[in-house]
Design a protein around this motif. Structure first.
Motif, PDB file in Angstrom:
ATOM      1  N   LEU A 268      -3.703  -2.363   1.909  1.00  0.00           N
ATOM      2  CA  LEU A 268      -2.843  -1.882   0.830  1.00  0.00           C
ATOM      3  C   LEU A 268      -2.614  -0.398   1.089  1.00  0.00           C
ATOM      4  CD1 LEU A 268      -4.664  -3.431  -2.280  1.00  0.00           C
ATOM      5  CD2 LEU A 268      -2.371  -4.029  -1.462  1.00  0.00           C
ATOM      6  N   CYS A 269      -1.572   0.166   0.494  1.00  0.00           N
ATOM      7  CA  CYS A 269      -1.317   1.582   0.696  1.00  0.00           C
ATOM      8  C   CYS A 269      -2.447   2.402   0.065  1.00  0.00           C
ATOM      9  CB  CYS A 269       0.035   1.941   0.093  1.00  0.00           C
ATOM     10  SG  CYS A 269       0.275   3.707  -0.024  1.00  0.00           S
ATOM     11  N   LYS A 270      -3.025   3.302   0.870  1.00  0.00           N
ATOM     12  CA  LYS A 270      -4.137   4.140   0.393  1.00  0.00           C
ATOM     13  C   LYS A 270      -3.761   5.591   0.690  1.00  0.00           C
ATOM     14  CE  LYS A 270      -6.831   1.839   3.229  1.00  0.00           C
ATOM     15  NZ  LYS A 270      -6.024   0.743   3.774  1.00  0.00           N
TER      16      LYS A 270
ATOM     17  N   ALA B  56     -15.101  -1.481   5.351  1.00  0.00           N
ATOM     18  CA  ALA B  56     -14.296  -2.544   4.730  1.00  0.00           C
ATOM     19  C   ALA B  56     -13.279  -1.936   3.762  1.00  0.00           C
ATOM     20  CB  ALA B  56     -15.205  -3.530   3.991  1.00  0.00           C
ATOM     21  N   THR B  57     -13.683  -0.908   3.054  1.00  0.00           N
ATOM     22  CA  THR B  57     -12.777  -0.242   2.106  1.00  0.00           C
ATOM     23  C   THR B  57     -11.584   0.343   2.858  1.00  0.00           C
ATOM     24  OG1 THR B  57     -14.661   0.231   0.693  1.00  0.00           O
ATOM     25  CG2 THR B  57     -12.684   1.558   0.318  1.00  0.00           C
ATOM     26  N   ASN B  58     -11.855   0.939   4.003  1.00  0.00           N
ATOM     27  CA  ASN B  58     -10.763   1.519   4.785  1.00  0.00           C
ATOM     28  C   ASN B  58      -9.859   0.465   5.419  1.00  0.00           C
ATOM     29  OD1 ASN B  58     -10.479   4.536   5.035  1.00  0.00           O
ATOM     30  ND2 ASN B  58     -12.706   4.312   5.140  1.00  0.00           N
ATOM     31  N   ASN B  59     -10.355  -0.767   5.506  1.00  0.00           N
ATOM     32  CA  ASN B  59      -9.545  -1.823   6.122  1.00  0.00           C
ATOM     33  C   ASN B  59      -8.782  -2.688   5.124  1.00  0.00           C
ATOM     34  OD1 ASN B  59      -9.765  -1.415   8.945  1.00  0.00           O
ATOM     35  ND2 ASN B  59     -11.931  -1.929   8.758  1.00  0.00           N
ATOM     36  N   VAL B  60      -8.807  -2.338   3.852  1.00  0.00           N
ATOM     37  CA  VAL B  60      -8.038  -3.113   2.872  1.00  0.00           C
ATOM     38  C   VAL B  60      -6.545  -2.888   3.146  1.00  0.00           C
ATOM     39  CG1 VAL B  60      -7.481  -3.357   0.413  1.00  0.00           C
ATOM     40  CG2 VAL B  60      -9.862  -2.986   1.130  1.00  0.00           C
TER      41      VAL B  60
ATOM     42  N   GLY C 273     -14.718  -3.797  -0.859  1.00  0.00           N
ATOM     43  CA  GLY C 273     -13.629  -2.907  -0.445  1.00  0.00           C
ATOM     44  C   GLY C 273     -12.390  -3.119  -1.292  1.00  0.00           C
ATOM     45  N   LEU C 274     -12.020  -4.391  -1.504  1.00  0.00           N
ATOM     46  CA  LEU C 274     -10.800  -4.669  -2.262  1.00  0.00           C
ATOM     47  C   LEU C 274     -10.933  -4.168  -3.712  1.00  0.00           C
ATOM     48  CD1 LEU C 274      -7.971  -5.877  -2.479  1.00  0.00           C
ATOM     49  CD2 LEU C 274      -9.020  -8.103  -3.003  1.00  0.00           C
ATOM     50  N   SER C 275     -12.043  -4.489  -4.369  1.00  0.00           N
ATOM     51  CA  SER C 275     -12.215  -4.037  -5.762  1.00  0.00           C
ATOM     52  C   SER C 275     -12.210  -2.520  -5.842  1.00  0.00           C
ATOM     53  CB  SER C 275     -13.553  -4.532  -6.330  1.00  0.00           C
ATOM     54  OG  SER C 275     -13.500  -5.916  -6.466  1.00  0.00           O
ATOM     55  N   THR C 276     -12.817  -1.885  -4.859  1.00  0.00           N
ATOM     56  CA  THR C 276     -12.870  -0.418  -4.854  1.00  0.00           C
ATOM     57  C   THR C 276     -11.460   0.158  -4.738  1.00  0.00           C
ATOM     58  OG1 THR C 276     -15.072  -0.487  -3.860  1.00  0.00           O
ATOM     59  CG2 THR C 276     -13.856   1.568  -3.637  1.00  0.00           C
ATOM     60  N   ILE C 277     -10.682  -0.394  -3.801  1.00  0.00           N
ATOM     61  CA  ILE C 277      -9.316   0.116  -3.598  1.00  0.00           C
ATOM     62  C   ILE C 277      -8.434  -0.173  -4.816  1.00  0.00           C
ATOM     63  CG2 ILE C 277      -7.202  -0.254  -2.231  1.00  0.00           C
ATOM     64  CD1 ILE C 277      -9.272   1.624  -0.938  1.00  0.00           C
TER      65      ILE C 277
END
Ligand code: 5MM
Length: 363
Positions: A291-293, A285-289, A249-253
């Motif tokens: 950081l501003c998305k 998990a990507t949605n729970n990073v 998730g983190l790397s994707t974001i």
């Protein structure tokens, strides 16, 4: 000075409304636009003959699933043949989808072809008559299109040649779609094939997306009226690295934040060979990073949406409602993941951990 003009206000409004509806909170897309050749491979798994009628029966199963599925599903991507098929009762599939509030979409690329003098790389073809096909598809009930390019990670790939060509062909496709009132889904798939690690996939994904958004800008594509369909950033399938969903998730974001402008209303991931449950967990998990998305982050899964439905159908009439129940469960799981509220393991599918990975000969 560069001379150009934006699409007129009405067209901008039409495109951005469609794009927003496709990524409405908690909703995503079912990608069921497998070409006849790919459908043949899927049917082989269940021992079914690849005939037009069997393809119609399978797509009918997906499309006639209970209307409650539209709580989680905004759009449905079809292959040309499917758009012109009908239910047993003679109702065109596009009409059945519309009635349920699901937006019909269409695959418009004409598949991957080898890129001459490259390191066994690919581009996707189909630009020549694209404006005519798009105009017809719009008349026939579609509001969005998709075009896929694929790139693979190896020591020397993706090459500059492949990145530039694929970015340009996507930008040209996007401009043509918008001129014909279809929202283009820009599909860029960095394949999972290989033994590379997470960082390598992240950097390649960033490089590819940066090139795509530069090309879209060069082609005056209206960003509020496009959607992006990228790969999630994962380690290569033969890397034997055990990155957690939080790492993925983190790397994707990080890759997306560095390259995708906030003007783009939504990002719908492809599943790329991940199993159904795995795709739900990684999307969650990507949605729970933390950081501003600035975009919606949801799903446009093909394989990770259909494996359990296809397997539990097995080509048998008696199994249709069980297969539809599987589809509904997976749509619900992916939907929860798209708002960061999926509890891993909480929605079990019959074949939730089965992966349909591809190898390089299958491109
Ligand atoms: C659903 O499959 C799509 C059409 O594939 P072919 O043209 O190869 O038959 C395909 O483009 C699909 O959308 C992408 O492979 C991504 O889907 P996944 O299964 O990775 O989510």
């Amino acid at each position: 000075t560069t001379f150009f003009y934006y699409p007129n206000k009405e067209l901008q409004e039409e495109l951005s409304c469609i794009a927003k509806a496709l990524v409405a909170p908690g909703k995503g897309i079912i990608a069921a636009d497998e070409s006849n050749t790919t459908m043949g491979k899927r049917f082989q798994m269940i021992g079914l003959e690849n005939t037009e009628e069997n393809r119609r029966l399978y797509r009918q199963l997906l499309i006639t699933t209970d209307p409650k599925i539209s709580e989680n599903i905004s759009g449905f991507i079809m292959f040309h043949e499917t758009l012109y098929q009908k239910t047993d009762a003679g109702v065109p599939f596009a009409e059945v989808l519309r009635k349920k509030g699901i937006i019909p979409g269409i695959k418009v690329d004409k598949n991957s072809v080898p890129l001459f003098c490259s390191m066994d790389e690919f581009t996707s073809q189909g630009l020549d008559d694209l404006h005519l096909r798009c105009a017809q598809y719009k008349k026939d009930g579609c509001d969005f299109a998709k075009w896929r390019v694929v790139m693979k990670i190896d020591k020397t790939t993706p090459s500059y040649h492949a990145i530039m060509e694929n970015a340009n062909v996507l930008a040209r496709y996007a401009a043509i779609c918008q001129s014909q009132h279809l929202v283009p889904v820009i599909e860029s798939e960095v394949l999972m094939i290989g033994d590379h690690d997470l960082d390598r996939c992240q950097k390649v994904t960033e490089t590819v997306l940066a090139a795509i958004f530069k090309a879209l800008s060069d082609h005056h594509v209206y960003l509020e009226g496009v959607l992006l369909r990228p790969n999630m950033v994962t380690p290569g399938q033969s890397s034997h690295k055990n990155n957690t969903p939080a790492d993925i998730g983190l790397s994707t974001i990080l890759a997306l934040r560095r390259t995708v402008p906030p003007a783009v209303p939504g990002i719908l991931f492809l599943s790329g060979g991940q199993a159904e449950e795995e795709a739900s967990v990684n999307l969650n998990a990507t949605n729970n990073v933390p950081l501003c998305k600035p975009w919606a982050l949801t799903f446009a899964f093909g394989r990770a949406m259909q494996v359990s439905a296809l397997r539990s159908w097995g080509g048998k009439k008696d199994n249709v409602s069980n297969a539809q129940a599987e589809l509904i469960k997976r749509a619900r799981a992916h939907s929860l993941a798209s708002i960061g509220k999926y509890v891993p393991g909480s929605i079990e599918s019959l074949y939730g951990s089965e992966k349909l990975v591809i190898d390089s000969n299958e491109l």
